[in-house]
Design a protein around this motif. Sequence first.
Motif, PDB file in Angstrom:
ATOM      1  N   CYS A  78       0.849  -1.195   0.000  1.00  0.00           N
ATOM      2  CA  CYS A  78       0.000   0.000   0.000  1.00  0.00           C
ATOM      3  C   CYS A  78       0.882   1.241   0.000  1.00  0.00           C
ATOM      4  O   CYS A  78       2.047   1.196   0.389  1.00  0.00           O
ATOM      5  CB  CYS A  78      -0.920   0.024   1.218  1.00  0.00           C
ATOM      6  N   ILE A  79       0.289   2.325  -0.453  1.00  0.00           N
ATOM      7  CA  ILE A  79       0.975   3.613  -0.387  1.00  0.00           C
ATOM      8  C   ILE A  79       0.795   4.160   1.029  1.00  0.00           C
ATOM      9  O   ILE A  79      -0.299   4.105   1.592  1.00  0.00           O
ATOM     10  CB  ILE A  79       0.387   4.592  -1.434  1.00  0.00           C
ATOM     11  N   VAL A  80       1.883   4.653   1.585  1.00  0.00           N
ATOM     12  CA  VAL A  80       1.864   5.117   2.970  1.00  0.00           C
ATOM     13  C   VAL A  80       1.843   6.639   2.967  1.00  0.00           C
ATOM     14  O   VAL A  80       2.588   7.268   2.207  1.00  0.00           O
ATOM     15  CB  VAL A  80       3.121   4.577   3.701  1.00  0.00           C
ATOM     16  N   ASP A  81       1.004   7.233   3.804  1.00  0.00           N
ATOM     17  CA  ASP A  81       0.924   8.701   3.824  1.00  0.00           C
ATOM     18  C   ASP A  81       1.985   9.299   4.753  1.00  0.00           C
ATOM     19  O   ASP A  81       2.805   8.573   5.334  1.00  0.00           O
ATOM     20  CB  ASP A  81      -0.493   9.169   4.172  1.00  0.00           C
ATOM     21  N   ALA A  82       1.936  10.611   4.923  1.00  0.00           N
ATOM     22  CA  ALA A  82       2.983  11.295   5.684  1.00  0.00           C
ATOM     23  C   ALA A  82       3.050  10.834   7.138  1.00  0.00           C
ATOM     24  O   ALA A  82       4.112  10.849   7.759  1.00  0.00           O
ATOM     25  CB  ALA A  82       2.757  12.803   5.625  1.00  0.00           C
ATOM     26  N   SER A  83       1.913  10.423   7.682  1.00  0.00           N
ATOM     27  CA  SER A  83       1.923   9.944   9.062  1.00  0.00           C
ATOM     28  C   SER A  83       2.129   8.422   9.132  1.00  0.00           C
ATOM     29  O   SER A  83       1.798   7.791  10.139  1.00  0.00           O
ATOM     30  CB  SER A  83       0.635  10.356   9.768  1.00  0.00           C
ATOM     31  N   LEU A  84       2.641   7.881   8.056  1.00  0.00           N
ATOM     32  CA  LEU A  84       3.023   6.460   7.969  1.00  0.00           C
ATOM     33  C   LEU A  84       1.838   5.507   8.137  1.00  0.00           C
ATOM     34  O   LEU A  84       1.971   4.399   8.650  1.00  0.00           O
ATOM     35  CB  LEU A  84       4.115   6.129   8.988  1.00  0.00           C
ATOM     36  N   ILE A  85       0.681   5.973   7.693  1.00  0.00           N
ATOM     37  CA  ILE A  85      -0.510   5.115   7.743  1.00  0.00           C
ATOM     38  C   ILE A  85      -0.817   4.651   6.321  1.00  0.00           C
ATOM     39  O   ILE A  85      -0.768   5.440   5.373  1.00  0.00           O
ATOM     40  CB  ILE A  85      -1.704   5.870   8.356  1.00  0.00           C
ATOM     41  N   CYS A  86      -1.144   3.372   6.215  1.00  0.00           N
ATOM     42  CA  CYS A  86      -1.422   2.775   4.909  1.00  0.00           C
ATOM     43  C   CYS A  86      -2.716   3.357   4.324  1.00  0.00           C
ATOM     44  O   CYS A  86      -3.732   3.397   5.001  1.00  0.00           O
ATOM     45  CB  CYS A  86      -1.550   1.273   5.117  1.00  0.00           C
ATOM     46  N   ASN A  87      -2.643   3.819   3.088  1.00  0.00           N
ATOM     47  CA  ASN A  87      -3.834   4.358   2.431  1.00  0.00           C
ATOM     48  C   ASN A  87      -4.230   3.421   1.288  1.00  0.00           C
ATOM     49  O   ASN A  87      -3.670   3.494   0.203  1.00  0.00           O
ATOM     50  CB  ASN A  87      -3.519   5.767   1.900  1.00  0.00           C
TER      51      ASN A  87
END
Lengths: 186, 214
Positions: A78-87
């Motif tokens: 998955c692509i991870v956002d700036a807060s390192l959460i999987c989107n």
Amino acid sequence: MANRKSQIANRGAGFTIAELLVAMGIFVILIGIVTGIFIGGFRTQRSLVSLIAANDNAGLALEQMGREMRTGVAASFCIVDASLICNPSSTQGSAIGFTNAEAIPIVYRLDGTAISRREGASGSFEAITGNNVVIRNLLFLLSTPPPAPPVTWPPRITITLSVGSPEASLANIVTNIQTTVSGRNL
Amino acid sequence: MIEMIVAISIISVSLLGILILVNRALGVNRLIAEQYTATYLASEGIELVKNMFDHSFKVAAAALPGSKDFYGWVDPSVPNASSCPALSTNCLQTGIYEVDYADQALRPTSCSSIGIPTKQAVRNLFIIGTSSYCNSLSYLDFDSGNGSFRYNAGANPTKFKRVIIIDWPPEYTPPLFPVATNLDYRVTSAVEWESKGGKFTVQLEDYFLPWRIP
């Protein structure tokens, strides 16, 4: 007697000061040109070495990422956002997360001008590229997942990056690299 | 006077030689960068085909679990062609294709078969005037939006062309192998570009075997 005097006079003949100045001037100019070219050649050679080192370094990082992704768990990418959460709905970004073959969560992302890797959910990011390479752009593209199960596509991750050298004289030279990794763990 | 002309000529020729050398070195600089890009693009071609090959397996595994009926891409001219319709778009023929990272199927081209994809045979696909020159091969575009190379991405055509050649390796047929299986695919991915100094090609090759059983 007159012939003898003429021979003595000729023995003293040489270059005039003007001739010497012109000759020395031409000599200095030529030496200057040749030295300039020589230094230019050295600079070019140094640039080549820097570029090769930068590209090699980026290539090694790509190889490391590719190997780990190929054997990663298929459904975990998955692509991870700036807060390192999987989107899960995102298909492109500068950070990617997945579970590797040893069931460890991994994140790769661009940190400044270096590619970093984090191992484990609470680990810290460590650069996998050296100081002799500048990564100007890093993007992970995930192929669009099929709308309904069964999932029939192995994970497909396309990595694009722009590689440069930290040397100021090479600031304008950027190599755009793209490669795709197909998950082997079906 | 003659001595002077000779001296100036020698100096000029030697300076010219050095200048050409420096110029060539700068050209090599660019060539190295292009070589990296081309190598990764060629490698991507193989990987994309592998992705589709594995997709073919997953479709077979979902449709016919436990059937042991997976022969990679099913071709109408070989046994078990009847299962091809069930695999819908995965009935891939041997041939010459193009592909980009967003494709879910290979793009057919109008290139004529080149037989065994030797280095010269593949190079000829790109060279105007040769008998196997293929004018339907397109340049990859550079998508400045995401930094990717793909077809029809906009107004940024690059100098790179990529071709994918899929064939059955003849060495896998009798008498070297007892049974002509046609189950093994040879995938060749080549990238060609023109730069200072001529045309360059990177060519990679891989063999795909249907070793997984649904």
